[in-house]
Scaffold this active site. Sequence first.
Site, short mmCIF file in Angstrom:
data_model
loop_
_atom_site.label_atom_id
_atom_site.label_comp_id
_atom_site.label_asym_id
_atom_site.label_seq_id
_atom_site.Cartn_x
_atom_site.Cartn_y
_atom_site.Cartn_z
N HIS A 3 -10.25 -1.58 13.00
CA HIS A 3 -10.49 -2.08 11.64
C HIS A 3 -11.88 -1.69 11.15
O HIS A 3 -12.47 -2.38 10.33
CB HIS A 3 -10.34 -3.61 11.58
CG HIS A 3 -8.92 -4.08 11.74
ND1 HIS A 3 -8.28 -4.08 12.95
CD2 HIS A 3 -8.02 -4.54 10.83
CE1 HIS A 3 -7.05 -4.54 12.79
NE2 HIS A 3 -6.86 -4.82 11.51
N GLU A 26 3.08 -0.13 4.91
CA GLU A 26 2.22 0.92 4.34
C GLU A 26 2.98 2.17 3.93
O GLU A 26 2.58 2.87 3.00
CB GLU A 26 1.08 1.26 5.31
CG GLU A 26 -0.06 0.26 5.32
CD GLU A 26 0.23 -0.98 6.15
OE1 GLU A 26 1.22 -0.98 6.90
OE2 GLU A 26 -0.53 -1.97 6.05
#
Lengths: 327, 323
Positions: free
Chosen positions: B129, B60
Site C-alpha cells: 500500500h 478494479e
Amino acid sequence: MSSPSASRLSMYRDMVRARYFEQRVYDLFMEGIVKGTTHLGLGQEAVAAGFVAAMRSDDLTFCTYRGHNHTLLRGAPMAALLGEMAGRDLGICGGKGGSMHLTDVTKGAMGSYAIVGAHLPIAAGAAWAALLRGTGQVAVCFFGDGTTNIGAFHEALNLAAVWKLPVVFVCENNLYMEYTPISTVIPVEHPAADRASAYGLESLLVDGNDVDAVRTLATEVIERARRGEGPSLVEAKTYRHKGHSRADPGKYRPQEEVDAWLAYDPVKIYRARLTADGVGIDTIEAIEREAAAEVDGATEQVRNAPPPDPGTLLTDVWADGGSAWRN
Amino acid sequence: MAELTYRAAVARGIAQEMERDPSVVFIGEDVAAAGGVFKTTEGLLERFGPDRVRDTPISEQAITGALMGAAMNGLRPIGELMFSDFLAVCWDIVANQIAKTRYMTGGQVALPLVIRTANGGGTRFGGQHSQSLESWAMAVPGLKVVAPSTPRDVVGLLAAAVRDPDPVVFFEHKKLFATKQDVPDGEIVDRLGIATVVAPGSDVTIAALAAMVPVALEAAGRLSESGVSAEVIDLRSLVPLDTRTLLESVTRTGRLVTVEENPRLCGWGAEIASIVAEEALWDLDGPIVRVTTPHIPLPAAAEMEDLAIPSADRVVDAVLRIT
C-alpha cells in the site's frame, strides 16, 4: 415459422457469408497470405447471426479473438477484415491489430479482445454510458465458455447486475476452453447459465446452432435491456468445427463427438429448414453464389494490396495522431 | 486566493471539470457516500448526484473496464483506484486494453479517461500500500503519466488530464494530502508535459517528482548554506516528458541528480539519465547520480521506511559527491 421470411433469409445469408469467409481465411492461412494466428468460429455462426439480427444498428458489440463472424455480420467490409488478417494496408485497423483485434467502430463493432475476460467490464462500461446518455443502445458481449472462470467475468456480471446496465452477455459454449474440455474445469454443468443465479439473473440456455432460437431469445433479452430492466447472461451451446487456433488440429476431441456436431451444422440445418418451410432452392443458391462472389472479390483485393505504409508505424498512439512522448 | 490542502484540491479539480462538462463522471470504491478513504472526494456526491458520482464494488477490473467502455461511448470518465498498488489487479485493462486500443484499432477508438490513484510511501502502510508506481505506467506506450506535488498543481493538472483526449494515470501522493498552499480562485487548467523550475540554481540540477519535490527543495536549501546553488525541477508529468526544460537546465548547471521514490531498477530517473547522457554528455561536469529507494519492497516500520525512501540528507550527500 418463428420469424418473417425476409429476415430469416437474411440470417441465412449472414451465416453463409461468415462460413465462406472463414473457410477462405483458413485457405489463405495455409497459403501464407494470412499470418500470425487465427481462431475460427466455423460451426458457431448461428450465435452471431441470431444476435445481430436482433440488434439495432447503433447497438454495440464486443467480441473475442474468435470474433471474425461477429465483426463481419455487424457490417464491417469483408475485404478490410481479410486485409487486416493478412497485414495489408486496406486492413480495417491498418494492419496494427491483426486477426485477434478486428474492430469497426462505424458499425458498432467495438473491438475484438484477445485477453480472456477483458471485454466484459468494457462492454458494461459502454452500456453504462448508454444509460447515462439516454441513447437507448444495448451492448452485446460475446465470449467463450473458458471466460466464465476468469475474474473479470464475475466482476462485470456483478457490476452490470447491481447497476442494472443494458448489456447482454453471451457465452458461446463450444465445450472446450482451448484444448481442455470445459467439463473438467468447472464444478457445474453449464459454465454460464449455472452461474447466473449468483448475480440475481435468470438461467438462460439456448441451442446455439439454431439461429431461429438464438434470434428469438436475443430479441427478448436485448429488448429487456433496452426497457431498462437490466442485463442478461445467455449460454448458447455450440461447437467449433476446427481446433482452438491455427496451431491446433483438435485431436483431443472424440471422433464420434466431432461427427455428431458436424452433422448438426447450423448452416446445413438452417438450409434444410428453410427449404422445408417452402423457400425455393433457387433463392438459397443465389444467396450462396453471392456470398462466394463476395469472398472471391475480397480475396482478390487483398492479394493485390500492398503492406501498410511504413509511415504509419508511428501514428495513432495518441489523439494527435502521433506517438511523441517528449518534447 | 484561499488556502487549500492537496486533499481538498482533488475534489476541487474534479468538481471544476464536472461543472464544466456534463460528460465527466466519477466512480470508485468508497468515493461517493464516504467521500473517499483519504477524504479526497468529499461533497461530490451531494453536488453532482448518484448518476455522475458512483460507488463501485471492490472490483478494479470492473472499474477500469467500465472507464474504458464509457469513454468509448461518449463519456469522459474519472475512476479512482484506492491505492496505486491495486493497479496490479487490473493491469490487463490498463496496460493491454486502455493503453493499446487506439493504436491497435488504427486510431478508431478514443479513450479520454483518467485513472486517479493514491500513490507512494511514508505512511507506514507496508509494501502493498506504499509503492511509487509511476515508472510502471511510464513503461507502457499509450498512457500519459502525471504526478502533482502541490495543491495548485493537483487542480490544474487534473483539469488537464480530464480534458486530455488520451488516457491519463494520475498519481496523487498520500504523504502530500495534508500539505497546504494558497491557491487562486477560479478555474485552473494546466498543460500536460510542462516541468517547472521550482528553485533556480546554477551548480546542479535536481529532478524530482511528487513527494520528492519537497525533499529536493529541502536539500537545495541546505546546499545553499554550503555554497552550492541547486536548481530543482518538478517534472509534474513523465508522459509527456518535458525534456526541453530538463536539458536546458542541465546544460547550464553541468550536473544532474534525480530523486526518485521508486525502487532503483528501471525507475524514471534511469530514462532521464539516459536522455541526458545521449544528448548533453559534453555539457556535463560530473557523473549523473540517481537517489532512489533501494531495490527492496518497502518496509512498514517507521525507522526502516524512512531509511528506504530518499531523504534530504541523501540528496545533499549525492550532490556534494559531484560538486
